[in-house]
Structures are given as structure tokens and as C-alpha cells.
Design an enzyme around this catalytic site. Sequence first.
Site, short mmCIF file in Angstrom:
data_model
loop_
_atom_site.label_atom_id
_atom_site.label_comp_id
_atom_site.label_asym_id
_atom_site.label_seq_id
_atom_site.Cartn_x
_atom_site.Cartn_y
_atom_site.Cartn_z
N MET A 1 -8.72 8.64 -0.40
CA MET A 1 -9.51 8.96 0.60
C MET A 1 -10.08 10.55 0.50
O MET A 1 -9.32 11.22 -0.02
CB MET A 1 -8.76 8.93 1.99
CG MET A 1 -8.36 7.61 2.37
SD MET A 1 -7.67 7.47 4.02
CE MET A 1 -6.52 5.99 3.85
N MET B 1 -11.72 4.85 -1.05
CA MET B 1 -12.55 5.19 0.45
C MET B 1 -13.51 6.63 0.39
O MET B 1 -12.90 7.52 0.84
CB MET B 1 -11.64 5.29 1.56
CG MET B 1 -11.24 3.72 1.73
SD MET B 1 -9.78 3.76 2.59
CE MET B 1 -8.79 3.82 1.45
N HIS C 1 -1.35 -1.22 -4.19
CA HIS C 1 -2.61 -0.74 -3.61
C HIS C 1 -2.48 0.75 -3.42
O HIS C 1 -1.51 1.34 -2.87
CB HIS C 1 -2.71 -1.70 -2.28
CG HIS C 1 -4.13 -1.20 -1.87
ND1 HIS C 1 -4.90 -1.93 -1.92
CD2 HIS C 1 -4.20 -0.50 -0.65
CE1 HIS C 1 -6.25 -1.69 -1.32
NE2 HIS C 1 -5.46 -0.75 -0.44
N ASP D 1 -4.76 3.76 -2.14
CA ASP D 1 -5.78 4.19 -1.29
C ASP D 1 -6.19 5.69 -1.70
O ASP D 1 -5.55 6.72 -1.05
CB ASP D 1 -5.27 4.14 0.36
CG ASP D 1 -5.17 2.81 0.62
OD1 ASP D 1 -5.98 2.02 0.60
OD2 ASP D 1 -3.97 2.55 1.15
N HIS E 1 -8.07 1.55 -4.25
CA HIS E 1 -8.98 1.38 -3.00
C HIS E 1 -9.68 2.62 -2.76
O HIS E 1 -9.11 3.48 -2.11
CB HIS E 1 -8.51 0.89 -1.93
CG HIS E 1 -9.32 0.67 -0.62
ND1 HIS E 1 -8.65 0.36 0.62
CD2 HIS E 1 -10.73 0.61 -0.64
CE1 HIS E 1 -9.71 0.36 1.50
NE2 HIS E 1 -10.60 0.24 0.59
N MET F 1 -11.98 -5.27 4.88
CA MET F 1 -11.26 -4.45 5.79
C MET F 1 -10.78 -5.31 6.98
O MET F 1 -11.85 -5.53 7.57
CB MET F 1 -11.65 -3.35 5.75
CG MET F 1 -11.91 -2.29 4.71
SD MET F 1 -10.37 -1.92 3.94
CE MET F 1 -9.48 -1.04 5.49
N ASP G 1 -7.11 -6.14 3.83
CA ASP G 1 -6.42 -4.81 3.84
C ASP G 1 -6.37 -4.51 5.48
O ASP G 1 -7.55 -4.12 5.88
CB ASP G 1 -7.29 -3.86 2.92
CG ASP G 1 -6.56 -2.49 2.85
OD1 ASP G 1 -5.33 -2.27 3.50
OD2 ASP G 1 -7.01 -1.72 2.27
N SER H 1 0.83 -1.31 0.07
CA SER H 1 0.24 -0.12 -0.06
C SER H 1 0.85 1.26 0.03
O SER H 1 1.65 1.38 0.79
CB SER H 1 -0.96 -0.06 1.23
OG SER H 1 -1.42 1.38 1.30
C1 DX5 Z 1 -6.31 1.90 5.53
C2 DX5 Z 1 -5.82 1.47 4.02
C3 DX5 Z 1 -4.82 0.36 4.01
C4 DX5 Z 1 -3.39 0.89 4.74
C5 DX5 Z 1 -2.98 -0.36 5.20
O1 DX5 Z 1 -7.58 2.58 5.37
O2 DX5 Z 1 -6.97 0.89 3.20
O3 DX5 Z 1 -4.85 0.00 2.63
O4 DX5 Z 1 -2.69 1.34 3.87
O5 DX5 Z 1 -1.90 -0.09 5.94
P1 DX5 Z 1 -1.20 -1.07 7.17
O6 DX5 Z 1 -0.99 -2.50 6.30
O7 DX5 Z 1 -0.10 -0.42 7.54
O8 DX5 Z 1 -2.46 -1.58 7.91
ZN ZN Z 2 -6.54 0.10 1.33
#
Ligand code: DX5
Ligand code: ZN
Length: 223
Positions: free
Chosen positions: A37, A68, A33, A35, A66, A137, A175, A10
Site C-alpha cells: 500500500m 494497492m 498474500h 499487501d 496485491h 475485493m 480478499d 495475508s
Molecule cells: C485489505 C487487504 C487484505 C487484508 C485482509 O486491503 O487487501 O488482504 O489483509 O485482511 P482480513 O482477512 O483481516 O480482512
Molecule cells: Zn490484499
Amino acid sequence: MSREPLIAPSLLSADFARLADEVARVADADWLHVDVMDAHFVPNLTLGLPVVEAIQRVSPVPLDCHLMIEDPERWAPGYAEAGARNVTVHAEACTDPRKVARDLRAAGALAGLAIKPGTPLEDYLDVLADFDTLLVMSVEPGFGGQSFIADVLPKVRRARELVDAGELRLLVEIDGGINAGTIEQAAEAGVDMFVAGSAVYGADDPATAIAALRAQAAAAMRG
Ligand code: DX5
Ligand code: ZN
């Protein structure tokens, strides 16, 4: 049935001032990956489509976006058009998940559905027939570096059963909080694809961390 683990670092845990270098450091991962947000669906803000387009241009690894974000119906297809291989939207944010899946596939991506730790899988079994990946998740979405919530593993086991029985065709992705101490239980429960942020980018050598996680997951899958 033999499965190969897929490791998806990620980028959230990378150094955002050096994104192209950070992408290159995980070139032997299976997916990257990313993220996205929006500070509304989750209480954090990261990056959006222009940055994903830039990452897509330099990444040797397919992108796993991903989202969010609120209103994924409106925004998700743009990430597929940008070339992301898989685009995941949150079930809790969708009014019509099947339509999102159709639009993502029409734009040339795989369609992913994510569920937060407290969201029941059973509520989405029907719509999952239209998706290619299911992201379970294992932390509350929003931040990297949180502790793994093992209570979500029954959802992974249920999804694995349905896939193995031929009732769903999905990659099962997990994740949040995946590291050397947690990846084996996730693999045993039936995960195909493992997102790891801090466990990869927090390591001295991300390539070594990816190889170690992959080997641990593969051993746990063999049982
Ligand atoms: C959190 C993200 C994850 C995050 C995971 O909302 O969706 O992808 O980067 O990070 P770790 O592996 O450090 O929990
Ligand atoms: Zn994620």
C-alpha cells in the site's frame, strides 16, 4: 468440475517485527498474500519492494503480491522480477491494464487484476482475457479486520460462470473479511483462492486455522 480451494494468509495481520518467523508459521498455506500500500491509492502505507525481496528469500510458499498503489504500470514489473508468483494490480489504478499484464507475464509472473467492491466486473471482461487471476475485493482496500461485504458475490458468480464456460481462464480470488463465518458463501459462489489475514494470524495456531478454512471451503465447493 472439481476445484481445490487455495488458502492465502495475508501477511498484513502478522507481526512485522518478526516477519521471517511469521512467514514460517504459514508454511502449509498455498500462497502467501502480501499487501503493498502506498498511502495514495489507499489511505494506508505498508511495505514495498525491498521488503518483498526479503520475504521472497525466506518464504517456502509462493508470493501473491496485491499492489494497492498508484501508477502500477511503473512499479508492478519489479515485483515479478523479484520472484513473486502472482502480481495483482488494481483496475481502478491502471491506465492500460493489458500492458501491465503483458509486462508481468514477460517478467515471469502470473498477472492479476483486482476490483474494489464498487467496481463493476462488466467493465473489465475484455481485458481479463489477458490476466491469470481476478481478485474480487470484499472490503474496501486499505485495512485488515473489516467485515465481509456479501454484495460482491454476484461478481464472483459471474466470473465463475465465464471460467466454467471456457470464456475466461482465471483463478478467482477473494480478499477481505474471510473467516469461518464467511468462507462457505464465497466458496459456493465460485471462489478458488481465499485470502485471510486476521482469521489466520489472529488464531492461536495459524496452521490449524488454515486447515480448518481449507476444509470448510472444500466442503462448500462440493455442495
Ligand atoms: C485489505 C487487504 C487484505 C487484508 C485482509 O486491503 O487487501 O488482504 O489483509 O485482511 P482480513 O482477512 O483481516 O480482512
Ligand atoms: Zn490484499
